[in-house]
Design a protein around this motif. Sequence first.
Motif, short mmCIF file in Angstrom:
data_model
loop_
_atom_site.label_atom_id
_atom_site.label_comp_id
_atom_site.label_asym_id
_atom_site.label_seq_id
_atom_site.Cartn_x
_atom_site.Cartn_y
_atom_site.Cartn_z
N LEU A 140 0.85 -1.20 0.00
CA LEU A 140 0.00 0.00 0.00
C LEU A 140 0.88 1.24 0.00
O LEU A 140 1.80 1.36 0.80
N VAL A 141 0.61 2.17 -0.93
CA VAL A 141 1.37 3.41 -1.02
C VAL A 141 0.40 4.57 -1.12
O VAL A 141 -0.56 4.52 -1.89
N LEU A 142 0.63 5.60 -0.32
CA LEU A 142 -0.17 6.81 -0.39
C LEU A 142 0.65 7.88 -1.10
O LEU A 142 1.70 8.30 -0.60
N SER A 143 0.20 8.29 -2.26
CA SER A 143 0.90 9.31 -3.02
C SER A 143 0.50 10.69 -2.51
O SER A 143 -0.68 10.99 -2.36
N VAL A 144 1.50 11.51 -2.24
CA VAL A 144 1.27 12.84 -1.69
C VAL A 144 1.52 13.88 -2.78
O VAL A 144 2.45 13.73 -3.58
N PRO A 145 0.72 14.94 -2.84
CA PRO A 145 0.91 15.97 -3.86
C PRO A 145 2.33 16.52 -3.86
O PRO A 145 2.96 16.68 -2.81
N ALA A 146 2.83 16.83 -5.05
CA ALA A 146 4.21 17.32 -5.18
C ALA A 146 4.41 18.65 -4.48
O ALA A 146 5.55 19.01 -4.15
N GLU A 147 3.34 19.39 -4.22
CA GLU A 147 3.47 20.69 -3.57
C GLU A 147 3.86 20.57 -2.10
O GLU A 147 4.27 21.56 -1.48
N VAL A 148 3.76 19.38 -1.53
CA VAL A 148 4.09 19.19 -0.11
C VAL A 148 5.60 19.23 0.08
O VAL A 148 6.34 18.43 -0.50
N THR A 149 6.06 20.17 0.90
CA THR A 149 7.49 20.29 1.21
C THR A 149 7.75 20.33 2.71
O THR A 149 8.90 20.40 3.14
N VAL A 150 6.68 20.31 3.51
CA VAL A 150 6.79 20.39 4.96
C VAL A 150 5.93 19.31 5.59
O VAL A 150 4.76 19.14 5.20
N ILE A 151 6.49 18.56 6.54
CA ILE A 151 5.73 17.50 7.22
C ILE A 151 5.82 17.68 8.73
O ILE A 151 6.86 17.41 9.33
N PRO A 152 4.74 18.13 9.38
CA PRO A 152 4.70 18.09 10.84
C PRO A 152 4.26 16.69 11.29
O PRO A 152 3.29 16.15 10.79
N LEU A 153 4.99 16.13 12.23
CA LEU A 153 4.68 14.82 12.77
C LEU A 153 4.09 14.95 14.17
O LEU A 153 4.58 15.72 14.99
N GLN A 165 15.16 17.18 0.75
CA GLN A 165 14.91 18.56 1.18
C GLN A 165 13.51 18.81 1.75
O GLN A 165 13.05 19.95 1.80
N THR A 166 12.81 17.76 2.17
CA THR A 166 11.54 17.96 2.86
C THR A 166 11.84 18.36 4.31
O THR A 166 12.68 17.75 4.96
N LYS A 167 11.16 19.38 4.79
CA LYS A 167 11.37 19.87 6.15
C LYS A 167 10.42 19.13 7.10
O LYS A 167 9.21 19.15 6.90
N VAL A 168 10.99 18.51 8.12
CA VAL A 168 10.20 17.75 9.09
C VAL A 168 10.15 18.51 10.41
O VAL A 168 11.19 18.90 10.96
N TYR A 169 8.93 18.72 10.90
CA TYR A 169 8.70 19.37 12.19
C TYR A 169 7.97 18.39 13.11
O TYR A 169 7.40 17.40 12.66
N ILE A 170 7.99 18.70 14.40
CA ILE A 170 7.21 17.94 15.37
C ILE A 170 6.18 18.87 15.98
O ILE A 170 6.50 19.97 16.42
N TYR A 171 4.93 18.41 16.00
CA TYR A 171 3.85 19.20 16.59
C TYR A 171 3.05 18.31 17.53
O TYR A 171 2.38 17.38 17.09
N SER A 172 3.17 18.58 18.82
CA SER A 172 2.44 17.80 19.81
C SER A 172 2.30 18.62 21.08
O SER A 172 3.03 19.60 21.28
N PRO A 173 1.37 18.24 21.97
CA PRO A 173 1.20 18.97 23.23
C PRO A 173 2.42 18.89 24.14
O PRO A 173 2.59 19.73 25.02
N THR A 174 3.25 17.87 23.96
CA THR A 174 4.48 17.76 24.75
C THR A 174 5.32 19.01 24.56
O THR A 174 5.45 19.51 23.44
N SER A 175 5.90 19.53 25.63
CA SER A 175 6.68 20.76 25.54
C SER A 175 7.83 20.60 24.55
O SER A 175 8.33 19.49 24.32
N VAL A 176 8.25 21.71 23.96
CA VAL A 176 9.37 21.68 23.02
C VAL A 176 10.61 21.10 23.68
O VAL A 176 11.34 20.30 23.10
N GLU A 177 10.85 21.49 24.93
CA GLU A 177 12.01 20.97 25.67
C GLU A 177 11.96 19.44 25.76
O GLU A 177 12.97 18.76 25.53
N ALA A 178 10.79 18.90 26.09
CA ALA A 178 10.66 17.45 26.24
C ALA A 178 10.83 16.74 24.90
O ALA A 178 11.46 15.67 24.83
N LYS A 179 10.29 17.31 23.84
CA LYS A 179 10.44 16.69 22.52
C LYS A 179 11.91 16.62 22.12
O LYS A 179 12.39 15.61 21.59
#
Length: 232
Positions: A1-14, A118-132
Amino acid sequence: LVLSVPAEVTVIPLDMEGTTPPVAFLKDILFPYVEENVKEYLQTQWEEEACQQEVRLWRKQAEEDAQYACWQMDLDRKTTALKQLQGHMWSSAFAAGRRKAEFFADVVPAVRKRREVQTKVYIYSPTSVEAKKLLFRHSMQGDILELVVGHFDTKIGHKVESESYRKIGDSIGYSTKNVLLLTDVTQEARAAEGAAVHAAVVVRPSNTGLTDDKTCYSLITFFSELYLPPST
């Protein structure tokens, strides 16, 4: 199974809990550590500014705060004060080598691969930035903090509110259409889509089953199922 993502996506928050580290690692290892040691932490760190800041956020006496913190964790509350307390307590545990962060096996290879194109990966969660940052510095795979461009927590807004995703786009200088959120929580995916953010729900085998209609969302089980065209 593969999910194709639009080419315009350059940022991924996890998302964190249940998407990158297993829920069991946080709930069975890290959260109990705070509950078991919060009284000692407040007693020994009372004069420190970090501890005083947490107490001011709660506006309670130290004895009450110990019970209040455990009560919030029991209810899975995601308040800024609680997340800061957890982060400070985990910091000492990681620094002393008493804990190592556990991530799903597919996470680090997938993030490394995204960095290569060159995709930029970020982390977004309620956990504090320090803890992440602690989790990524002290993982079982070593220090992998450099793989993540930046971190967001509830200071930018709650994850079930569409406005939070607009703020993230503005803060990093990207249109929301360039962003793909990966989360195991359908309400967060819905909120992201409300801000014109692409979203995929990560259905990990160890997580609680989805309560919403699965046909409403793009689903993946492993990050390796995600196909993004190489950036140009």
